[in-house]
Design an enzyme around this catalytic site. Sequence first.
Site, mmCIF file in Angstrom:
data_model
loop_
_atom_site.group_PDB
_atom_site.id
_atom_site.type_symbol
_atom_site.label_atom_id
_atom_site.label_comp_id
_atom_site.label_asym_id
_atom_site.label_seq_id
_atom_site.Cartn_x
_atom_site.Cartn_y
_atom_site.Cartn_z
ATOM 1 N N LYS A 42 0.915 -1.235 0.073
ATOM 2 C CA LYS A 42 -0.006 0.093 0.152
ATOM 3 C C LYS A 42 0.844 1.387 0.003
ATOM 4 O O LYS A 42 0.251 2.373 -0.512
ATOM 5 C CB LYS A 42 -0.960 0.135 1.006
ATOM 6 C CG LYS A 42 -0.446 0.126 2.451
ATOM 7 C CD LYS A 42 -0.554 1.458 3.200
ATOM 8 C CE LYS A 42 0.271 1.839 4.181
ATOM 9 N NZ LYS A 42 0.773 0.985 5.296
ATOM 10 N N THR A 70 -4.165 5.155 3.418
ATOM 11 C CA THR A 70 -2.868 5.704 2.959
ATOM 12 C C THR A 70 -3.159 6.855 1.911
ATOM 13 O O THR A 70 -2.274 7.594 1.683
ATOM 14 C CB THR A 70 -1.809 4.774 2.809
ATOM 15 O OG1 THR A 70 -1.892 3.985 4.048
ATOM 16 C CG2 THR A 70 -0.476 5.254 3.079
#
Lengths: 333, 333
Positions: free
Chosen positions: A190, A247
């Site tokens: 990620k 994120t």
Amino acid sequence: MRAAVIGAGAWGTALAHLLASNGHEVMIWAYEADVVESINGDHENRRFLRGFRLDDRLKASSEQRGMLRDAELAVFATPSAHLRGIVRQGRPYVAERADTTIVVASKGIEQGSLALMTDVVEEELPASAVVALSGPSFAAEVAARQPTAVVAASRRDAAALKVQEAFSNSTFRVYTHDDVIGVELGGSLKNVMAVATGIVEGVGLGFNSRAALITRGLAEMTRLGVALGAQPATFAGLAGLGDLVLTCTGSLSRNRSLGLEIGGGATLEEALAGKETVAEGVVTARSARALAARSEVEMPIVEMVNRILFDGYPARQALSELMSRELRPEQDQ
Amino acid sequence: MRAAVIGAGAWGTALAHLLASNGHEVMIWAYEADVVESINGDHENRRFLRGFRLDDRLKASSEQRGMLRDAELAVFATPSAHLRGIVRQGRPYVAERADTTIVVASKGIEQGSLALMTDVVEEELPASAVVALSGPSFAAEVAARQPTAVVAASRRDAAALKVQEAFSNSTFRVYTHDDVIGVELGGSLKNVMAVATGIVEGVGLGFNSRAALITRGLAEMTRLGVALGAQPATFAGLAGLGDLVLTCTGSLSRNRSLGLEIGGGATLEEALAGKETVAEGVVTARSARALAARSEVEMPIVEMVNRILFDGYPARQALSELMSRELRPEQDQ
């Protein structure tokens, strides 16, 4: 129980504070002398988690020895590139207690070996029970007791349950999981997608593009995971989708900020200059590219990030190549 | 080809403009006389898509008759609650051409019947080839030619391909799909999740909570979809995850704004007062609850939204009940 947290960045500090507020006896190891002083003297980590009053019971030290020797629970929250070295330093003390559970809160893929962080710990401490802790969790929000949900993944159920019990409270929910590879890949990949998102935004694209990028990013993360033995459902969970969304869309992460600068025209050197904290996505991008090649999995977004960061491709060109891939049914992508 | 777009809200207008810029002959039907005038006179839809210069070739009318009679492609982009009535008005003209492809751009679940929007069209126009168009696509960004990727789903491959060809260009990418139920449920249920996200933010929770909510939201959308015959992978795609992420994290959607007000203490009546545009999530919340009950699928977030919107539960209490569900392995949730 007695716990040691190794690494006093924002995340290590938030986890140590959480364990201390849950009533555990917690010591935290910091590399920087000023961090040790600031935690012990002022109950604050002024360098990495400024503005949060830490639990009085939390003590810091620059020596791993005493805290690891006493700990039933050891949490490693170092930058991924330093994990192996720091675990080696601590190894002589951990080994004295066979029932110590090791929590790995670092997220990354080791360069060269392409090992996941739990692999690194298991190689260095083969007798220990290792648990990966991951999920959508900005450290500052955890410190502020904002409701947060994460997963604790282990091949040993008892260890995952122990971690669940130690960390959980009314605002921090820990769900157990048994897919260590999937949970770790979610948490590390990620960061590459966050760099990609930053680039997309830095180039001036909008929310539609970002949403498409996140969707296709999760698809390629899942593809790699499945090739490496992970369960696809893990990527639809907190450590996959959840952390990815956080994120890529929450307040600016280091990785997204870096992407933003690069999308705006900065070189990698310029974007990295003068930063104290590590953008894990840069190192992970390279490792992910190698892992994808080794596993023969197509990861067009990881490839795009690598081309921009390391191969000198202009961001706009690499992005437009990504966008103009041939039109096919969605499921064939 | 000749196309008719029925409904001149932001989305209908953006799609009509897109088709016109792709070189098709496009007529758009607007309910409001001032919208017809504004499009024909000033090449702008000042009421619903202010600030965008529309393609000169796009013409508006308040009569469906002529445009539907000539159209090979008819796009319905009305509020979901009005779709059936408006399709019935147009039916006599559409029926004259059996090869007309119908694109359904409305997103919702009909109250009472619990029919999806393509079901409504297929019931009213049984001979036509129906395609659901969905995915992460803010109308204003499509109008501004920001890169966007969506899916066109149909049980008839040829119809999906025709829609792909008509709408695609270098910045608007259409992927074909065959899971109509999944694609439609993704597009409609995400509006309920956007209301939930707004509530979470309105109550004062942070990004960690939002990411967890989105993750668990997608899980319950997928559960309902599978119970109704959809493919789980569809929910991991553009019309599921993609649109969900866009609506829950992009600039404020109507649904998220409404949730924000309610999370901040407003009643549903107060939050709806004086709004010209429809927050689809409110109606869809009720239909989704009914659909979940009928299918015996647990949808705790849909249930929470219903309790807050319709049953008078305080937002904080309903949220905290949601958060404090028993700790179990993630995959059992």
